[in-house]
Design a protein around this motif. Structure first.
Motif, PDB file in Angstrom:
ATOM      1  N   LYS A   1       0.808   8.329  10.480  1.00 34.38           N
ATOM      2  CA  LYS A   1       1.017   6.971  11.008  1.00 34.38           C
ATOM      3  C   LYS A   1       2.490   6.567  10.872  1.00 34.38           C
ATOM      4  N   ALA A   2       3.128   7.005   9.794  1.00 32.30           N
ATOM      5  CA  ALA A   2       4.556   6.701   9.646  1.00 32.30           C
ATOM      6  C   ALA A   2       5.335   7.367  10.784  1.00 32.30           C
TER       7      ALA A   2
ATOM      8  N   SER B   1       0.576   3.545   2.155  1.00 31.58           N
ATOM      9  CA  SER B   1       0.939   3.797   3.559  1.00 31.58           C
ATOM     10  C   SER B   1       2.292   3.165   3.856  1.00 31.58           C
TER      11      SER B   1
ATOM     12  N   ASP C   1       4.002  11.961  -2.323  1.00 31.63           N
ATOM     13  CA  ASP C   1       2.889  11.015  -2.227  1.00 31.63           C
ATOM     14  C   ASP C   1       1.947  11.289  -3.402  1.00 31.63           C
TER      15      ASP C   1
ATOM     16  N   SER D   1       5.168   4.983   1.943  1.00 28.37           N
ATOM     17  CA  SER D   1       5.583   6.240   2.589  1.00 28.37           C
ATOM     18  C   SER D   1       6.332   5.962   3.882  1.00 28.37           C
ATOM     19  N   LEU D   2       5.902   4.931   4.600  1.00 24.01           N
ATOM     20  CA  LEU D   2       6.633   4.545   5.817  1.00 24.01           C
ATOM     21  C   LEU D   2       8.096   4.243   5.480  1.00 24.01           C
TER      22      LEU D   2
ATOM     23  N   THR E   1       0.843  -1.205   0.000  1.00 23.62           N
ATOM     24  CA  THR E   1       0.000   0.000   0.000  1.00 23.62           C
ATOM     25  C   THR E   1       0.877   1.255   0.000  1.00 23.62           C
TER      26      THR E   1
ATOM     27  N   HIS F   1      -2.092  12.846   3.603  1.00 22.27           N
ATOM     28  CA  HIS F   1      -2.855  11.677   4.041  1.00 22.27           C
ATOM     29  C   HIS F   1      -2.427  11.227   5.444  1.00 22.27           C
ATOM     30  N   SER F   2      -3.371  10.655   6.177  1.00 19.99           N
ATOM     31  CA  SER F   2      -3.086  10.231   7.563  1.00 19.99           C
ATOM     32  C   SER F   2      -1.988   9.165   7.626  1.00 19.99           C
ATOM     33  N   SER F   3      -1.687   8.521   6.490  1.00 23.36           N
ATOM     34  CA  SER F   3      -0.613   7.519   6.505  1.00 23.36           C
ATOM     35  C   SER F   3       0.734   8.171   6.846  1.00 23.36           C
TER      36      SER F   3
END
Ligand SMILES: Cc1ncc(COP(=O)(O)O)c(C=O)c1O
Length: 491
Positions: free
Chosen positions: A203-204, A157, A280, A160-161, A155, A198-200
């Protein structure tokens, strides 16, 4: 296993499903999928069930002995279909409308059949090499430079992590890989992204031990694009206060409005400040396949990394996220750990993708990308994306021309943000309630599925067009439904 517990079946009854049974069931399933996709608009796009209804249809304990495959297939209709939200439906306009394609489904099927684990080149050379080649094709399609090295994650997410982990690893003087972040005298690390990122990305920051304070949200302009001068100021202020800036995330196609951050200016700042630039472009990047839309990735050629999701708008079934970086050696430094049992003779000559991420095991995802790119071709993909953009521009015009509706953001791609604004209503709370009820009324028909966002405390409706089966008539029908429901609400 002691003697009493040994298998009560003779070996010929162990092993897998007999091949003739598999062949028959496989043909049945392909036929079932074909009919499902062919007749998709006979279903309601949204399921009508209540929470817990599907669980009630399922036994609470696993079957003690095996069941017939025909019964299992039959339960697709009886148990699964009632609880389906049909992402393949041409009236699916929520979130980012995505659709797998027949070629992608076949690629998934082949991938499941091979069931390889592509952690090492040796563990499946075809998987590693097809991934390298298909990602290079996609890179060319997006017009990205040839020093961009690619890898597939599940994904955006996760892509990006990994980008942010590499950016953190680039601070080699801090020895974070070796010694971690806690309990020693380190500067606080800070990354930057627009308030519409984005919230990802948050989260990262959580996952990588930066904490939510480790991400500074940069304000946007009236087009919801990051303000570069605000970014410069934030970096300067942080440096004065002892923070260590290390990364900027720019978004091409933000989740709420699909705005495009000014990547060329942001790249300039990152260059000056020596910061990792991650782009992103999970949704918006695919549009660059259309020659006249290539400009959406302007400046991205200067990025350290970029993510584009073929499972969002390139007709590849979920999950497949394409990640590119021009610094694979930094990514590798962040993640490579090779236990003895994973050493191979070819290690010096080949790429072992397990070295570039958290997970060891890797599905053969490149197969479905390969099937889709070959089946549609670059022109076929571009034509489909172009059509979605045209449909969205048409809807945007209808909204602009209507007295009781207003567009709430520019429409650079195929997602339209708007709200109902009847002439006699001026209060923001009342307008929010009207639009919330309008969305509920439209979705309650289960004929169309749209989603919403909030922009400056205003409740905003979103129609995202990205489905292979969506045509002019579907968008027109959705627009008629929206207008009818507003009239009913305002009576
Ligand atoms: C801009 C953007 N980035 C990242 C993501 C996360 O995507 P994924 O579900 O692949 O993690 C989304 C999801 O919609 C998105 O809109």
């Amino acid at each position: 296993m002691n003697a009493e517990n040994k298998s009560d079946l003779a070996p010929q009854f162990l092993g897998d499903m007999p091949t003739d049974e598999f062949s028959e069931a496989g043909q049945q399933l392909i036929e079932w999928i074909n009919t499902y996709l062919q007749q998709i608009d006979r279903h309601s796009v949204l399921s009508g069930i209540k929470p817990g209804d599907i669980r009630k249809l399922l036994p609470t304990a696993p079957p003690k002995s095996g069941e017939k495959i025909s019964d299992i297939l039959g339960d697709l209709d009886k148990v699964i279909m009632p609880g389906m939200t049909h992402w393949n439906h041409p009236n699916f306009f929520a979130y980012f409308a995505t659709s797998g394609s027949a070629a992608g489904i076949l690629g998934e099927l082949a991938s499941a059949a091979f069931n390889i684990n592509g952690m090492l080149w040796k563990s499946c050379p075809a998987s590693t090499e097809l991934e390298q080649v298909t990602l290079d094709w996609l890179r060319q399609m997006l017009g990205l430079p040839d020093d961009f090295w690619g890898i597939i994650y599940d994904t955006a997410s996760v892509s990006s992590l990994h980008a942010i982990a590499a950016a953190r690893e680039q601070l080699s003087d801090l020895r974070i890989r070796e010694e971690g972040l806690c309990g020693r005298n380190l500067p606080r690390l800070r990354m930057y992204a627009s308030e519409h990122a984005h919230s990802s990305i948050d989260k990262a920051a959580l996952t990588l031990g930066l904490g939510l304070a480790g991400i500074q949200k940069i304000p946007v302009d009236e087009k919801f694009q990051m303000k570069p001068e605000a970014l410069s100021q934030a970096i300067a202020a942080d440096r004065r206060q002892g923070w260590r800036p290390f990364c900027v995330v720019a978004t091409v196609g933000t989740t709420s409005t699909t705005s495009i951050d000014p990547v060329p200016e942001i790249a300039e700042i990152c260059n000056r400040e020596d910061l990792w630039l991650h782009v992103d472009a999970a949704y918006g990047g695919s549009a660059a396949v259309v020659p006249e839309m290539r400009h959406v990735l302007d400046g991205s050629e200067r990025a350290d990394s970029i993510v584009v999701n073929p499972h969002k708008w390139l007709f590849v079934p979920v999950d497949l996220s394409a990640f590119y970086t021009r610094k694979p050696e930094v990514l590798k430094r962040a993640f490579s750990l090779v236990p003895e049992y994973l050493r191979t003779q070819e290690d010096d000559e080949v790429e072992n993708f397990m070295d570039y991420g958290v997970s060891l095991g890797r599905r053969f995802r490149a197969l479905k990308l390969w099937f889709v790119l070959r089946y549609f071709g670059v022109e076929g993909i571009a034509a489909r994306i172009r059509y979605h953009i045209e449909l969205a521009q048409k809807l945007a015009r209808w909204i602009d021309e209507h007295d009781d509706f207003e567009r709430m953001a520019p429409t650079p791609f195929s997602t339209v943000c708007f709200r109902a604004h009847p002439e006699n209503v001026t209060d923001t709370d009342e307008l929010n309630k009207i639009n919330e009820r309008l969305l509920e009324a439209v979705n309650a028909t289960r004929e169309v599925f749209m989603s919403h966002t909030k922009l400056d405390e205003k409740y905003v409706l979103r129609v995202a067009i990205g489905n292979l089966r969506t045509e002019d008539r579907h968008v027109q029908k959705a627009w008629e439904l929206i207008q009818t429901k507003l009239i009913e609400l305002m009576k």
